[in-house]
Scaffold this motif. Sequence first.
Motif, PDB file in Angstrom:
ATOM      1  N   UNK A 212     -17.100  13.478   8.691  1.00 13.59           N
ATOM      2  CA  UNK A 212     -17.576  13.417   7.299  1.00 13.59           C
ATOM      3  C   UNK A 212     -17.656  11.963   6.849  1.00 13.59           C
ATOM      4  N   UNK A 213     -18.344  11.751   5.727  1.00 16.98           N
ATOM      5  CA  UNK A 213     -18.449  10.417   5.135  1.00 16.98           C
ATOM      6  C   UNK A 213     -17.274  10.202   4.188  1.00 16.98           C
ATOM      7  N   UNK A 214     -16.403   9.239   4.443  1.00 23.82           N
ATOM      8  CA  UNK A 214     -15.268   9.037   3.533  1.00 23.82           C
ATOM      9  C   UNK A 214     -15.744   8.510   2.183  1.00 23.82           C
ATOM     10  N   UNK A 215     -15.388   9.156   1.075  1.00 21.48           N
ATOM     11  CA  UNK A 215     -15.802   8.675  -0.247  1.00 21.48           C
ATOM     12  C   UNK A 215     -14.950   7.516  -0.735  1.00 21.48           C
ATOM     13  N   UNK A 216     -13.866   7.214  -0.018  1.00 22.45           N
ATOM     14  CA  UNK A 216     -12.958   6.131  -0.385  1.00 22.45           C
ATOM     15  C   UNK A 216     -12.633   5.335   0.878  1.00 22.45           C
ATOM     16  N   UNK A 217     -12.087   4.151   0.659  1.00 23.45           N
ATOM     17  CA  UNK A 217     -11.559   3.383   1.778  1.00 23.45           C
ATOM     18  C   UNK A 217     -10.061   3.247   1.595  1.00 23.45           C
ATOM     19  N   UNK A 218      -9.351   3.277   2.709  1.00 19.69           N
ATOM     20  CA  UNK A 218      -7.894   3.249   2.682  1.00 19.69           C
ATOM     21  C   UNK A 218      -7.398   2.346   3.798  1.00 19.69           C
ATOM     22  N   UNK A 219      -6.464   1.455   3.439  1.00 19.13           N
ATOM     23  CA  UNK A 219      -5.805   0.601   4.426  1.00 19.13           C
ATOM     24  C   UNK A 219      -4.303   0.825   4.304  1.00 19.13           C
ATOM     25  N   UNK A 220      -3.651   1.102   5.414  1.00 20.83           N
ATOM     26  CA  UNK A 220      -2.203   1.296   5.458  1.00 20.83           C
ATOM     27  C   UNK A 220      -1.603   0.177   6.287  1.00 20.83           C
ATOM     28  N   UNK A 221      -0.672  -0.567   5.679  1.00 17.57           N
ATOM     29  CA  UNK A 221      -0.138  -1.772   6.303  1.00 17.57           C
ATOM     30  C   UNK A 221       1.346  -1.588   6.613  1.00 17.57           C
ATOM     31  N   UNK A 222       1.670  -1.550   7.889  1.00 24.47           N
ATOM     32  CA  UNK A 222       3.057  -1.479   8.368  1.00 24.47           C
ATOM     33  C   UNK A 222       3.845  -0.309   7.789  1.00 24.47           C
ATOM     34  N   UNK A 223       3.136   0.742   7.381  1.00 29.86           N
ATOM     35  CA  UNK A 223       3.807   1.908   6.825  1.00 29.86           C
ATOM     36  C   UNK A 223       4.486   1.653   5.495  1.00 29.86           C
ATOM     37  N   UNK A 224       4.275   0.465   4.909  1.00 32.44           N
ATOM     38  CA  UNK A 224       4.973   0.118   3.672  1.00 32.44           C
ATOM     39  C   UNK A 224       4.040  -0.092   2.493  1.00 32.44           C
ATOM     40  N   UNK A 225       2.754  -0.207   2.730  1.00 32.69           N
ATOM     41  CA  UNK A 225       1.807  -0.439   1.637  1.00 32.69           C
ATOM     42  C   UNK A 225       0.508   0.316   1.912  1.00 32.69           C
ATOM     43  N   UNK A 226      -0.060   0.884   0.851  1.00 35.74           N
ATOM     44  CA  UNK A 226      -1.362   1.542   0.928  1.00 35.74           C
ATOM     45  C   UNK A 226      -2.313   0.831  -0.027  1.00 35.74           C
ATOM     46  N   UNK A 227      -3.473   0.472   0.468  1.00 38.66           N
ATOM     47  CA  UNK A 227      -4.520  -0.150  -0.343  1.00 38.66           C
ATOM     48  C   UNK A 227      -5.678   0.840  -0.414  1.00 38.66           C
ATOM     49  N   UNK A 228      -6.096   1.163  -1.619  1.00 35.66           N
ATOM     50  CA  UNK A 228      -7.017   2.280  -1.851  1.00 35.66           C
ATOM     51  C   UNK A 228      -8.155   1.815  -2.748  1.00 35.66           C
ATOM     52  N   UNK A 229      -9.389   2.189  -2.402  1.00 35.04           N
ATOM     53  CA  UNK A 229     -10.552   1.836  -3.229  1.00 35.04           C
ATOM     54  C   UNK A 229     -11.597   2.940  -3.142  1.00 35.04           C
ATOM     55  N   UNK A 230     -12.290   3.149  -4.242  1.00 38.54           N
ATOM     56  CA  UNK A 230     -13.417   4.081  -4.266  1.00 38.54           C
ATOM     57  C   UNK A 230     -14.682   3.355  -3.828  1.00 38.54           C
TER      58      UNK A 230
END
Length: 293
Positions: A212-230
């Motif tokens: 599927x086409x992801x409607x958002x982007x997600x970055x997970x860094x070292x299991x301690x931070x999530x960066x989320x954008x539409x």
Amino acid sequence: MVVTQENAAVNGGGRRSSRQIADTLRDRIRSGALRAGERLPTQAELAGEFGVERGAVRQALRALQEDGLLSNVSKGSPPRVAGPAVAAHEGPQPTMVALAPRLTDAFAAPHVRIDAVCLTAQSLIPALGEPLRLIHDGRLRPRRVDVRVLLPSRDINLAFPVSVDAGSDDDAVHQRWLGMRNAQGQVLQYNLQALRGTHGIDVQVTFRALPFTPPVKLYLLNGSEALFAYYTVTRRAEPTEDGTLEMYDALGSESLLFSFERRAGQRDAAFVEQSQKWFDALWETISTDLTLS
């Protein structure tokens, strides 16, 4: 933190500048060797460790306080590593601006783990420029880097980018996106895997395809931070040899990136945990092998 002979040996001989002292302490904070709320050694202990006068230590501590990494620098007792309320990041910024410093912080860890869900690797490549530069300069020294990236499959009908006139130029739009996906993924893979030969770092970069086409982007860094954008979908024209290609496309690099950190409280910690579970579930179930070609 107790100053030991081992620490002094690691820092090498010779007198250090206040900037070098600040960089060393900054790396300790970012790697977790010095944790939020923990007291630093006294100025006398730091001066002894680095072989400098106390004035150089005070300058370094003030610089870290200005960066929001330390608190109580001007008081009599040793300063503390700032907690989330003091060292909090600025509000959401465009992905192209916000991602680089967060990746730089992540690369201070001995084992770097980056998971990403995105349309292409367009934002990841420039954002990795700074941590890679610091590795080449010897200021960051991870031992292992694991990167997993989920990208849309080439075999699906994308929700975006698509032609404005449904069906007329869909293949041209799709091939343009596919070329970008593959080329950017290969550059990302090459830049990271080159660290094996240049610095002996154990690097693994793996891609899998989403149905599927992801409607958002997600970055997970070292299991301690999530960066989320539409993803912000907009209409735009792409010049071609035959004229222009009108399409609905996503402005990923301009999307505001929201940061959630485990240490910032229960709500943020829950978001990071659930985001990691969501990514792992996609990776292990409905995604498929992806070869960039």
